[in-house]
Write an enzyme that holds these catalytic residues in place. Sequence first.
Site, PDB file in Angstrom:
ATOM      1  CD  GLU A  16      -2.893   1.032   2.369  1.00  0.00           C
ATOM      2  OE1 GLU A  16      -2.528   0.574   3.460  1.00  0.00           O
ATOM      3  OE2 GLU A  16      -4.051   1.464   2.147  1.00  0.00           O
ATOM      4  CB  CYS A 101      -3.278  -7.565   5.222  1.00  0.00           C
ATOM      5  SG  CYS A 101      -2.971  -5.925   5.879  1.00  0.00           S
ATOM      6  CG  ASN A 204       6.963 -11.878   0.280  1.00  0.00           C
ATOM      7  OD1 ASN A 204       6.062 -11.629   1.088  1.00  0.00           O
ATOM      8  ND2 ASN A 204       7.820 -10.964  -0.108  1.00  0.00           N
ATOM      9  NE  ARG A 229       9.763  -5.811   4.963  1.00  0.00           N
ATOM     10  CZ  ARG A 229      10.152  -6.528   6.006  1.00  0.00           C
ATOM     11  NH1 ARG A 229      10.089  -6.016   7.206  1.00  0.00           N
ATOM     12  NH2 ARG A 229      10.594  -7.770   5.850  1.00  0.00           N
TER      13      ARG A 229
HETATM   14  C1  LIG Z   1       4.183  -0.524   3.512  1.00  0.00           C
HETATM   15  C2  LIG Z   1       3.746  -1.935   3.228  1.00  0.00           C
HETATM   16  C3  LIG Z   1       2.528  -2.166   2.620  1.00  0.00           C
HETATM   17  C4  LIG Z   1       2.107  -3.458   2.337  1.00  0.00           C
HETATM   18  N1  LIG Z   1       0.922  -3.662   1.684  1.00  0.00           N
HETATM   19  C5  LIG Z   1       0.560  -4.920   1.325  1.00  0.00           C
HETATM   20  C6  LIG Z   1      -0.604  -5.153   0.528  1.00  0.00           C
HETATM   21  O1  LIG Z   1      -1.315  -4.213   0.112  1.00  0.00           O
HETATM   22  N2  LIG Z   1      -0.905  -6.449   0.227  1.00  0.00           N
HETATM   23  C7  LIG Z   1      -0.127  -7.499   0.636  1.00  0.00           C
HETATM   24  O2  LIG Z   1      -0.428  -8.666   0.323  1.00  0.00           O
HETATM   25  N3  LIG Z   1       0.976  -7.317   1.378  1.00  0.00           N
HETATM   26  C8  LIG Z   1       1.343  -6.051   1.706  1.00  0.00           C
HETATM   27  N4  LIG Z   1       2.514  -5.863   2.390  1.00  0.00           N
HETATM   28  C9  LIG Z   1       3.403  -7.033   2.648  1.00  0.00           C
HETATM   29  C10 LIG Z   1       4.395  -7.238   1.483  1.00  0.00           C
HETATM   30  O3  LIG Z   1       3.729  -7.529   0.278  1.00  0.00           O
HETATM   31  C11 LIG Z   1       5.376  -8.400   1.785  1.00  0.00           C
HETATM   32  O4  LIG Z   1       4.642  -9.590   1.926  1.00  0.00           O
HETATM   33  C12 LIG Z   1       6.181  -8.178   3.053  1.00  0.00           C
HETATM   34  O5  LIG Z   1       6.693  -6.858   3.117  1.00  0.00           O
HETATM   35  C13 LIG Z   1       7.345  -9.186   3.172  1.00  0.00           C
HETATM   36  O6  LIG Z   1       8.223  -9.067   2.084  1.00  0.00           O
HETATM   37  P1  LIG Z   1       9.635  -8.276   2.234  1.00  0.00           P
HETATM   38  O7  LIG Z   1      10.357  -8.868   3.410  1.00  0.00           O
HETATM   39  O8  LIG Z   1      10.326  -8.455   0.933  1.00  0.00           O
HETATM   40  O9  LIG Z   1       9.265  -6.846   2.512  1.00  0.00           O
HETATM   41  C14 LIG Z   1       2.922  -4.571   2.709  1.00  0.00           C
HETATM   42  C15 LIG Z   1       4.143  -4.335   3.338  1.00  0.00           C
HETATM   43  C16 LIG Z   1       4.563  -3.049   3.599  1.00  0.00           C
HETATM   44  C17 LIG Z   1       5.904  -2.834   4.269  1.00  0.00           C
END
Ligand SMILES: Cc1cc2nc3c(=O)[nH]c(=O)nc-3n(C[C@H](O)[C@H](O)[C@H](O)COP(=O)(O)O)c2cc1C
Length: 311
Positions: A16, A101, A204, A229
């Site tokens: 988001e 989420c 992921n 992130r």
């Molecule tokens: C600011 C932010 C917004 C996110 N919004 C969503 C979202 O809209 N839908 C979703 O499935 N995951 C959302 N996530 C989770 C990410 O898609 C992802 O699963 C999570 O950050 C882990 O991956 P990473 O370690 O590479 O960041 C969000 C994460 C962050 C930090």
Amino acid sequence: MHSNTKEQNIYLAPMEDVSDFPFRQVLLKIGKPDVFFTEFVNVDGFTSKNGGSHVVHRLEKNNNQEPIVVQFWGNSSEKFIESAKKIKGFNFQGIDINLGCPVKKVMKVGCGSALIGNYDIVGDIVKSLQSLSLDIPLSVKTRIGIEKFDEEWITFLLKLKLEKIFIHGRTVQQVFGGNADWEAIHEVVKLRDVLSPSTQIIGNGDIKSVKQAMEFKEKYCVDGVMIGREVMKNPWVFSKKTPEKKERIETLLFHMEEMKKFVEKYPDKGWSSIKKFYHGYLRENEELTFLRNELFEKTSLEESMKLIEER
Ligand SMILES: Cc1cc2nc3c(=O)[nH]c(=O)nc-3n(C[C@H](O)[C@H](O)[C@H](O)COP(=O)(O)O)c2cc1C
């Protein structure tokens, strides 16, 4: 078909106010993933009486951003069906259901992670969407469990014969703390091999580079890897380069220009989410750090752009 048939190893995570249209434009310029995701879109908002005008900016895309998957969240199968029908013709290359989420406002209304283990509702949503015979892949994005790895939950999802499952290797309880458990993701792959060989598993969690993504793909036998992130810390993560000062500033300015056009078109979208990227663009140099601190003081996008242009 065009780019859709290319190998899909690396996905941009739905985030988001991060994986929005303006930032996707930036990635097209500096280095992009194999597949984009939209931000999550609430099915109740999208199908509401006002026509979903307050969420519709989340569905904006262009052909260059394809392949791109739209992610929906909610818990009403009727609203999911209505939303899926409403986006026919938008040319998305997949529909994903958010089942992961952990944010309070989402969980409080029985959505996102609150649906983990809720077999009736999730089964109803998935089967309803499958009954539409969509011509694009249907997937879910979820976590490994609520407090620990939940084999029953994963087994249930695999038996739904989805095209893809995106699995974040954390529990709900972890929120974003600790480490993503890639051994658990590997367990999901092993279950998949037995229960639903045609379902792709995309891992992921905590991936910091394309190199690491490809190593993890090999090591944990996933079909693809999703990066979240890290893209805020390093917008060049997909391009594998380390840019110089000039390119950093020019790219931020380009991002701001894209944001300006977008906010003019969709006043419901706030501009200030761009601040999440300041650290990623402006670092590794004292002058950039100084500029970054000055930018954080600015209260409008125009003022921020002026500061950069006149520096
Ligand atoms: C600011 C932010 C917004 C996110 N919004 C969503 C979202 O809209 N839908 C979703 O499935 N995951 C959302 N996530 C989770 C990410 O898609 C992802 O699963 C999570 O950050 C882990 O991956 P990473 O370690 O590479 O960041 C969000 C994460 C962050 C930090």
